[in-house]
Motif scaffolding. Structure first.
Motif, PDB file in Angstrom:
ATOM      1  N   ALA A 183      -0.145   0.417  -4.061  1.00  0.00           N
ATOM      2  CA  ALA A 183       1.310   1.195  -4.354  1.00  0.00           C
ATOM      3  C   ALA A 183       1.580   0.602  -5.844  1.00  0.00           C
ATOM      4  O   ALA A 183       1.486  -0.534  -6.169  1.00  0.00           O
ATOM      5  N   VAL A 184       2.124   1.443  -6.724  1.00  0.00           N
ATOM      6  CA  VAL A 184       2.577   1.069  -8.083  1.00  0.00           C
ATOM      7  C   VAL A 184       4.161   0.942  -7.930  1.00  0.00           C
ATOM      8  O   VAL A 184       4.853   0.219  -8.900  1.00  0.00           O
ATOM      9  N   ILE A 185       4.865   1.209  -6.997  1.00  0.00           N
ATOM     10  CA  ILE A 185       6.418   1.039  -6.780  1.00  0.00           C
ATOM     11  C   ILE A 185       6.723   1.046  -5.262  1.00  0.00           C
ATOM     12  O   ILE A 185       6.180   1.609  -4.505  1.00  0.00           O
ATOM     13  N   ASN A 186       7.642   0.140  -5.236  1.00  0.00           N
ATOM     14  CA  ASN A 186       8.369  -0.109  -3.764  1.00  0.00           C
ATOM     15  C   ASN A 186       9.578   0.365  -3.971  1.00  0.00           C
ATOM     16  O   ASN A 186      10.370  -0.247  -4.701  1.00  0.00           O
ATOM     17  N   LYS A 200       0.886  -1.265  -0.081  1.00  0.00           N
ATOM     18  CA  LYS A 200      -0.122  -0.100  -0.139  1.00  0.00           C
ATOM     19  C   LYS A 200       0.701   1.312  -0.221  1.00  0.00           C
ATOM     20  O   LYS A 200       1.921   1.394   0.579  1.00  0.00           O
ATOM     21  N   CYS A 201       0.190   2.331  -0.549  1.00  0.00           N
ATOM     22  CA  CYS A 201       1.115   3.693  -0.623  1.00  0.00           C
ATOM     23  C   CYS A 201       1.073   4.276   0.688  1.00  0.00           C
ATOM     24  O   CYS A 201       0.167   3.994   1.766  1.00  0.00           O
ATOM     25  N   ARG A 202       2.442   4.723   1.268  1.00  0.00           N
ATOM     26  CA  ARG A 202       2.656   5.243   2.616  1.00  0.00           C
ATOM     27  C   ARG A 202       1.728   6.444   2.839  1.00  0.00           C
ATOM     28  O   ARG A 202       1.162   6.538   3.953  1.00  0.00           O
ATOM     29  N   LYS A 203       1.447   7.183   1.830  1.00  0.00           N
ATOM     30  CA  LYS A 203       0.871   8.460   1.865  1.00  0.00           C
ATOM     31  C   LYS A 203      -0.744   8.225   1.936  1.00  0.00           C
ATOM     32  O   LYS A 203      -1.402   9.106   2.822  1.00  0.00           O
ATOM     33  N   CYS A 215       1.717   4.966  -4.441  1.00  0.00           N
ATOM     34  CA  CYS A 215       0.723   5.104  -5.501  1.00  0.00           C
ATOM     35  C   CYS A 215       0.986   5.858  -6.480  1.00  0.00           C
ATOM     36  O   CYS A 215       2.140   6.514  -6.237  1.00  0.00           O
ATOM     37  N   GLN A 216       0.489   5.685  -7.788  1.00  0.00           N
ATOM     38  CA  GLN A 216       0.837   6.383  -9.095  1.00  0.00           C
ATOM     39  C   GLN A 216       0.745   7.991  -8.668  1.00  0.00           C
ATOM     40  O   GLN A 216       1.819   8.767  -8.860  1.00  0.00           O
ATOM     41  N   THR A 217      -0.387   8.327  -8.018  1.00  0.00           N
ATOM     42  CA  THR A 217      -0.391  10.008  -7.949  1.00  0.00           C
ATOM     43  C   THR A 217       0.953  10.356  -7.006  1.00  0.00           C
ATOM     44  O   THR A 217       1.462  11.537  -7.251  1.00  0.00           O
ATOM     45  N   HIS A 218       1.145   9.687  -5.745  1.00  0.00           N
ATOM     46  CA  HIS A 218       2.049  10.269  -4.754  1.00  0.00           C
ATOM     47  C   HIS A 218       3.452   9.995  -5.385  1.00  0.00           C
ATOM     48  O   HIS A 218       4.387  10.638  -4.982  1.00  0.00           O
TER      49      HIS A 218
END
Ligand code: AMP
Ligand code: FES
Ligand code: ZN
Ligand code: ZN
Length: 307
Positions: A10-13, A2-5, A22-25
Motif C-alpha cells: 500500500a502507498v497510502i493508509n 497491504k492494499c485492501r484490493k 496501492c498506487q493503482t487502486h
C-alpha cells in the motif's frame, strides 16, 4: 501495510476509512469517490458544460484532471491576482495552470485582475482597507465575482471549485464557533443558481481529505505550485485546519464526521433557509447584475471603482 484490493504494497493508509491502497487502486479510488459525490448531491451531468476554477494548486488541478478522466466537459478558469510576495506567487501559479491545460489540450480561460481592472489585489486592498488588513477578504470578493462573471459570459452550466474536506470543515468550524446563521444556511456541496445572475456552484472534492488530494497529485504526476499565497500565513482558516488535524490525529475520522453530521443535520431541516437573515434583501446590483444583499451597488463594484 497491504492494499485492501490486491494485496500489493500500500502507498497510502486512510485511517478514517480503515482503508489502505496501492498506487493503482488509490488512483482509481479517488475518481470513483468524486463521481459518487457528484451523483449524491446532484451536482451536474456529462451533458453540462463545467468551468473549473483552477488556482495552480494541487486540489483544483487534480480536480480538473479527475473530471477530464471521468469524461466531463470541463474548461478551466485561472484568475491572476497580481500577488508577488517574493516568490512570484501569481506568475508561478499561472504557469502551472497553463502547462497543465496545454499538456492535455484543455481550454483555459485567463483573467488578469491588474490588466482588467487596473490594480493588483494588494493595491485594491490598500485603497479599500487603507492598509489595515490583509488583502484576503478583498481577494475573496473579487474571485467570487469574476468566477461568476466568466461562468455567465461563457454560458457554462456550473462553476466548480477545488474545496476539499479540510477547507469545508475549517469553514464550518469558523461558522459554528461564531454561529453565523447565513453562512450555515448556505454551506452545502452544491449551491443552486437560485437568484437571477447567479451560476450553480459545486465542490466535488468536499468529502476528500487534503492529504489525499496531495497524494493524488503526487502519484498522478501533476505538477502544481507548492507555495501557499504569502498572505495566508497566520490566517484563521489555517489555524482552524490545525485544530481539526489535532482532533483527527487522536480520533481518526473526526474531521470527516464533523462535516458529514452537519450535512446530515441540514438534510433533516436544521438551518433551514428561513434562518438566513440576508435572504430577503437580495437584489441585482445595478452595475454588474449579480445578486447582492448590500444596499445599492454590490461590494465588488464599489471596491473596484477608481479612486
Ligand atoms: P482557496 O480559497 O485558495 O482555498 O481556493 C479554493 C478554490 O478556489 C480552489 O480550489 C480553486 O478552485 C479556486 N481558486 C482559488 N484561487 C484561484 C485563482 N487564482 N483562480 C481561479 N480559481 C481559484
Ligand atoms: Fe487571495 Fe491570498 S489573498 S489568495
Ligand atoms: Zn491494489
Ligand atoms: Zn456589482
Amino acid at each position: 501495510m497491504k492494499c485492501r484490493k490486491c494485496n500489493k504494497k500500500a502507498v497510502i493508509n486512510m485511517r478514517q476509512h480503515k482503508l489502505a491502497l496501492c498506487q493503482t487502486h488509490f488512483l482509481d479510488w479517488i475518481p470513483e469517490q468524486v463521481q459518487r459525490c457528484i451523483e449524491k448531491y446532484h451536482m451536474f451531468s456529462k451533458q453540462e458544460r463545467l468551468l473549473v476554477a483552477v488556482s495552480g494548486g494541487k486540489d483544483s488541478l487534480s480536480l480538473w484532471d479527475i473530471l477530464w478522466r471521468l469524461g466531463y466537459q470541463a474548461d478551466g478558469l485561472y484568475i491572476g491576482l497580481g500577488i508577488d510576495g517574493g516568490s512570484h506567487y501569481s506568475a508561478q501559479s499561472q504557469q502551472y495552470a497553463e502547462a497543465f491545460a496545454a499538456e492535455r489540450g484543455l481550454n483555459l480561460n485567463i483573467v488578469s485582475i491588474p490588466e482588467t481592472y487596473g490594480k493588483t489585489i494588494p493595491k485594491i486592498a490598500e485603497s479599500t482597507l487603507r492598509g489595515r488588513a490583509k488583502p484576503c477578504s478583498v481577494c475573496g470578493i473579487a474571485k467570487r465575482h469574476i468566477m461568476n462573471r466568466i461562468a455567465r459570459e461563457g454560458e457554462y452550466h456550473v462553476l466548480v471549485t477545488g474545496h476539499n474536506l479540510d477547507d469545508e470543515a475549517a469553514v464550518l468550524l469558523g461558522n459554528t464557533l461564531n454561529w453565523i446563521p447565513g453562512y450555515l444556511v448556505r454551506q452545502w456541496p452544491v449551491l443552486e443558481a437560485n437568484r437571477p445572475g447567479l451560476v450553480r456552484k459545486a465542490k466535488p472534492l468536499c468529502r476528500i481529505y487534503e492529504r489525499e488530494m496531495a497524494a493524488y497529485a503526487l502519484l498522478r504526476g501533476i505538477e502544481y505550485v507548492y507555495d501557499e499565497c504569502p498572505y495566508s500565513v497566520g490566517s484563521t482558516t489555517l489555524y482552524y485546519k490545525e485544530i481539526l488535524n489535532r482532533l483527527e490525529a487522536d480520533r481518526p475520522g473526526a474531521k470527516l464526521n464533523f462535516y458529514l453530521t452537519f450535512l446530515d443535520a441540514k438534510k433533516k431541516g436544521l438551518f433551514s433557509p428561513q434562518a438566513d437573515p440576508d435572504l430577503e434583501q437580495i437584489h441585482a446590483c445595478p452595475t454588474c447584475g449579480q445578486p447582492t444583499s448590500a444596499p445599492g451597488e454590490c461590494v465588488f463594484c464599489r471596491m473596484i471603482k477608481p479612486g
